[in-house]
Design a protein around this motif. Sequence first.
Motif, PDB file in Angstrom:
ATOM      1  N   ASN A   4       0.805  -1.225   0.000  1.00 28.97           N
ATOM      2  CA  ASN A   4       0.000   0.000   0.000  1.00 28.97           C
ATOM      3  C   ASN A   4       0.835   1.271   0.000  1.00 28.97           C
ATOM      4  OD1 ASN A   4      -2.481  -1.436   0.124  1.00 28.97           O
ATOM      5  ND2 ASN A   4      -2.092  -1.815   2.291  1.00 28.97           N
ATOM      6  N   ASP A   5       2.143   1.125  -0.045  1.00 30.75           N
ATOM      7  CA  ASP A   5       3.051   2.275  -0.025  1.00 30.75           C
ATOM      8  C   ASP A   5       3.352   2.697  -1.463  1.00 30.75           C
ATOM      9  OD1 ASP A   5       5.277   3.997   0.082  1.00 30.75           O
ATOM     10  OD2 ASP A   5       6.092   2.991   1.857  1.00 30.75           O
ATOM     11  N   ILE A   9       6.305   1.444  -4.135  1.00 30.23           N
ATOM     12  CA  ILE A   9       5.943   0.739  -5.366  1.00 30.23           C
ATOM     13  C   ILE A   9       6.491   1.476  -6.591  1.00 30.23           C
ATOM     14  CG2 ILE A   9       4.007  -0.008  -6.821  1.00 30.23           C
ATOM     15  CD1 ILE A   9       4.508  -1.757  -4.273  1.00 30.23           C
ATOM     16  N   GLU A  10       6.438   2.791  -6.603  1.00 33.57           N
ATOM     17  CA  GLU A  10       6.995   3.559  -7.725  1.00 33.57           C
ATOM     18  C   GLU A  10       8.507   3.381  -7.825  1.00 33.57           C
ATOM     19  OE1 GLU A  10       5.631   5.094 -10.378  1.00 33.57           O
ATOM     20  OE2 GLU A  10       3.816   4.162  -9.580  1.00 33.57           O
ATOM     21  N   LYS A  11       9.200   3.398  -6.696  1.00 34.47           N
ATOM     22  CA  LYS A  11      10.654   3.176  -6.693  1.00 34.47           C
ATOM     23  C   LYS A  11      10.984   1.763  -7.161  1.00 34.47           C
ATOM     24  CE  LYS A  11      11.767   6.597  -3.187  1.00 34.47           C
ATOM     25  NZ  LYS A  11      12.219   6.839  -1.823  1.00 34.47           N
ATOM     26  N   LEU A  12      10.190   0.790  -6.719  1.00 32.21           N
ATOM     27  CA  LEU A  12      10.390  -0.587  -7.149  1.00 32.21           C
ATOM     28  C   LEU A  12      10.194  -0.713  -8.653  1.00 32.21           C
ATOM     29  CD1 LEU A  12      10.902  -3.549  -6.426  1.00 32.21           C
ATOM     30  CD2 LEU A  12       8.442  -3.759  -5.932  1.00 32.21           C
ATOM     31  N   ALA A  30       3.558 -10.163  -4.494  1.00 35.04           N
ATOM     32  CA  ALA A  30       2.508  -9.179  -4.191  1.00 35.04           C
ATOM     33  C   ALA A  30       3.016  -7.772  -4.492  1.00 35.04           C
ATOM     34  CB  ALA A  30       2.078  -9.287  -2.728  1.00 35.04           C
ATOM     35  N   LEU A  31       4.257  -7.513  -4.136  1.00 36.88           N
ATOM     36  CA  LEU A  31       4.845  -6.196  -4.432  1.00 36.88           C
ATOM     37  C   LEU A  31       4.977  -6.000  -5.933  1.00 36.88           C
ATOM     38  CD1 LEU A  31       7.590  -6.198  -1.681  1.00 36.88           C
ATOM     39  CD2 LEU A  31       5.473  -4.851  -1.694  1.00 36.88           C
ATOM     40  N   LEU A  56      -4.719  -8.869  -5.624  1.00 39.05           N
ATOM     41  CA  LEU A  56      -4.113  -7.551  -5.797  1.00 39.05           C
ATOM     42  C   LEU A  56      -4.042  -7.105  -7.257  1.00 39.05           C
ATOM     43  CD1 LEU A  56      -1.177  -7.892  -3.247  1.00 39.05           C
ATOM     44  CD2 LEU A  56      -3.359  -6.693  -2.928  1.00 39.05           C
ATOM     45  N   ASN A  57      -4.031  -8.079  -8.178  1.00 38.28           N
ATOM     46  CA  ASN A  57      -3.921  -7.717  -9.590  1.00 38.28           C
ATOM     47  C   ASN A  57      -4.445  -8.870 -10.442  1.00 38.28           C
ATOM     48  OD1 ASN A  57      -3.132  -7.163 -12.235  1.00 38.28           O
ATOM     49  ND2 ASN A  57      -1.240  -6.150 -11.605  1.00 38.28           N
ATOM     50  N   ALA A  58      -5.608  -8.702 -11.014  1.00 35.07           N
ATOM     51  CA  ALA A  58      -6.247  -9.747 -11.821  1.00 35.07           C
ATOM     52  C   ALA A  58      -5.685  -9.824 -13.239  1.00 35.07           C
ATOM     53  CB  ALA A  58      -7.748  -9.504 -11.875  1.00 35.07           C
TER      54      ALA A  58
END
Length: 128
Positions: A4-5, A9-12, A30-31, A56-58
Amino acid sequence: CLVNDKNFIEKLKILIDKSAYCLSVCTGSALLAMTTMLDHKRATSNKLAFNWVTSLNAKILWQRHARWTVDDKFYTSSGVSAGIDMSFAFLEHVTTSDFADNVARDIEYVRIRDSQSDPFSWEKVLLN
Protein backbone atom coordinates in the motif's frame (compact mmCIF):
# COMPACT_ATOMS: atom_id res chain seq x y z
CA CYS A 1 2.29 -2.91 4.54
CA LEU A 2 4.51 -2.10 1.55
CA VAL A 3 1.88 -3.16 -1.01
CA ASN A 4 0.00 0.00 0.00
CA ASP A 5 3.05 2.28 -0.02
CA LYS A 6 2.72 4.11 -3.36
CA ASN A 7 6.16 5.72 -3.02
CA PHE A 8 7.83 2.34 -2.46
CA ILE A 9 5.94 0.74 -5.37
CA GLU A 10 6.99 3.56 -7.73
CA LYS A 11 10.65 3.18 -6.69
CA LEU A 12 10.39 -0.59 -7.15
CA LYS A 13 8.91 -0.08 -10.62
CA ILE A 14 11.91 2.10 -11.59
CA LEU A 15 14.35 -0.53 -10.33
CA ILE A 16 12.55 -3.32 -12.18
CA ASP A 17 12.51 -1.27 -15.37
CA LYS A 18 16.29 -0.82 -15.15
CA SER A 19 17.02 -4.46 -14.31
CA ALA A 20 17.91 -7.27 -16.67
CA TYR A 21 16.10 -9.75 -14.41
CA CYS A 22 13.65 -9.56 -11.53
CA LEU A 23 13.31 -12.43 -9.07
CA SER A 24 10.80 -12.63 -6.24
CA VAL A 25 10.36 -15.20 -3.51
CA CYS A 26 7.12 -16.14 -1.77
CA THR A 27 4.79 -13.16 -1.28
CA GLY A 28 7.30 -10.81 -2.88
CA SER A 29 5.15 -11.29 -5.97
CA ALA A 30 2.51 -9.18 -4.19
CA LEU A 31 4.85 -6.20 -4.43
CA LEU A 32 5.53 -6.94 -8.09
CA ALA A 33 1.79 -7.23 -8.70
CA MET A 34 1.28 -3.70 -7.42
CA THR A 35 3.80 -2.29 -9.92
CA THR A 36 1.65 -3.64 -12.81
CA MET A 37 4.86 -4.83 -14.47
CA LEU A 38 3.66 -8.44 -14.18
CA ASP A 39 0.46 -7.69 -16.10
CA HIS A 40 -0.20 -10.42 -18.70
CA LYS A 41 2.75 -12.48 -17.42
CA ARG A 42 2.80 -15.82 -15.62
CA ALA A 43 3.60 -15.63 -11.90
CA THR A 44 3.07 -17.54 -8.67
CA SER A 45 3.20 -16.96 -4.93
CA ASN A 46 3.05 -18.75 -1.60
CA LYS A 47 0.01 -21.01 -1.60
CA LEU A 48 -1.11 -20.06 1.93
CA ALA A 49 -1.30 -16.40 0.81
CA PHE A 50 -2.28 -17.14 -2.80
CA ASN A 51 -5.84 -15.81 -2.62
CA TRP A 52 -4.69 -12.52 -1.08
CA VAL A 53 -1.77 -12.05 -3.50
CA THR A 54 -3.84 -12.85 -6.58
CA SER A 55 -6.57 -10.44 -5.44
CA LEU A 56 -4.11 -7.55 -5.80
CA ASN A 57 -3.92 -7.72 -9.59
CA ALA A 58 -6.25 -9.75 -11.82
CA LYS A 59 -4.25 -8.92 -14.99
CA ILE A 60 -1.48 -11.33 -13.99
CA LEU A 61 -1.64 -14.91 -15.25
CA TRP A 62 -1.42 -16.44 -11.78
CA GLN A 63 -0.18 -20.03 -11.72
CA ARG A 64 -1.54 -21.92 -8.72
CA HIS A 65 0.26 -25.15 -9.68
CA ALA A 66 3.83 -23.94 -10.01
CA ARG A 67 6.83 -24.16 -7.73
CA TRP A 68 8.24 -21.23 -9.68
CA THR A 69 7.55 -19.43 -12.93
CA VAL A 70 9.66 -17.71 -15.55
CA ASP A 71 8.15 -15.17 -17.91
CA ASP A 72 10.41 -12.78 -19.77
CA LYS A 73 12.78 -11.33 -17.16
CA PHE A 74 10.52 -12.24 -14.25
CA TYR A 75 11.09 -15.22 -11.99
CA THR A 76 8.60 -15.80 -9.16
CA SER A 77 8.55 -18.63 -6.62
CA SER A 78 5.79 -20.03 -4.49
CA GLY A 79 7.59 -20.26 -1.16
CA VAL A 80 11.00 -19.85 0.39
CA SER A 81 12.25 -23.37 -0.38
CA ALA A 82 10.81 -23.04 -3.89
CA GLY A 83 12.80 -19.81 -4.11
CA ILE A 84 16.00 -21.79 -3.62
CA ASP A 85 15.07 -24.06 -6.52
CA MET A 86 14.09 -21.01 -8.59
CA SER A 87 17.48 -19.47 -7.79
CA PHE A 88 19.24 -22.56 -9.11
CA ALA A 89 17.13 -22.44 -12.28
CA PHE A 90 18.14 -18.79 -12.68
CA LEU A 91 21.79 -19.60 -11.99
CA GLU A 92 21.64 -22.31 -14.63
CA HIS A 93 20.08 -19.83 -17.07
CA VAL A 94 22.81 -17.20 -16.62
CA THR A 95 25.73 -19.67 -16.34
CA THR A 96 25.59 -23.39 -17.09
CA SER A 97 23.81 -26.46 -15.80
CA ASP A 98 27.11 -27.87 -14.56
CA PHE A 99 27.87 -24.72 -12.61
CA ALA A 100 24.47 -24.71 -10.92
CA ASP A 101 24.79 -28.43 -10.15
CA ASN A 102 28.22 -27.87 -8.62
CA VAL A 103 26.94 -25.08 -6.39
CA ALA A 104 24.04 -27.27 -5.24
CA ARG A 105 26.44 -30.11 -4.50
CA ASP A 106 28.82 -27.80 -2.64
CA ILE A 107 26.06 -26.65 -0.30
CA GLU A 108 24.63 -30.19 -0.07
CA TYR A 109 21.31 -29.17 -1.58
CA VAL A 110 19.03 -31.53 -3.52
CA ARG A 111 17.40 -29.50 -6.28
CA ILE A 112 13.87 -29.82 -7.51
CA ARG A 113 14.35 -29.09 -11.20
CA ASP A 114 10.72 -29.27 -12.30
CA SER A 115 9.04 -25.89 -11.87
CA GLN A 116 5.66 -27.66 -11.95
CA SER A 117 6.55 -29.97 -9.07
CA ASP A 118 4.55 -28.15 -6.43
CA PRO A 119 3.37 -30.35 -3.56
CA PHE A 120 1.77 -27.32 -1.91
CA SER A 121 -0.72 -26.47 -4.63
CA TRP A 122 -4.23 -26.87 -3.23
CA GLU A 123 -5.58 -29.61 -5.47
CA LYS A 124 -2.53 -31.78 -4.95
CA VAL A 125 -2.68 -31.28 -1.18
CA LEU A 126 -6.39 -32.12 -1.11
CA LEU A 127 -5.89 -35.29 -3.19
CA ASN A 128 -3.28 -36.73 -0.79
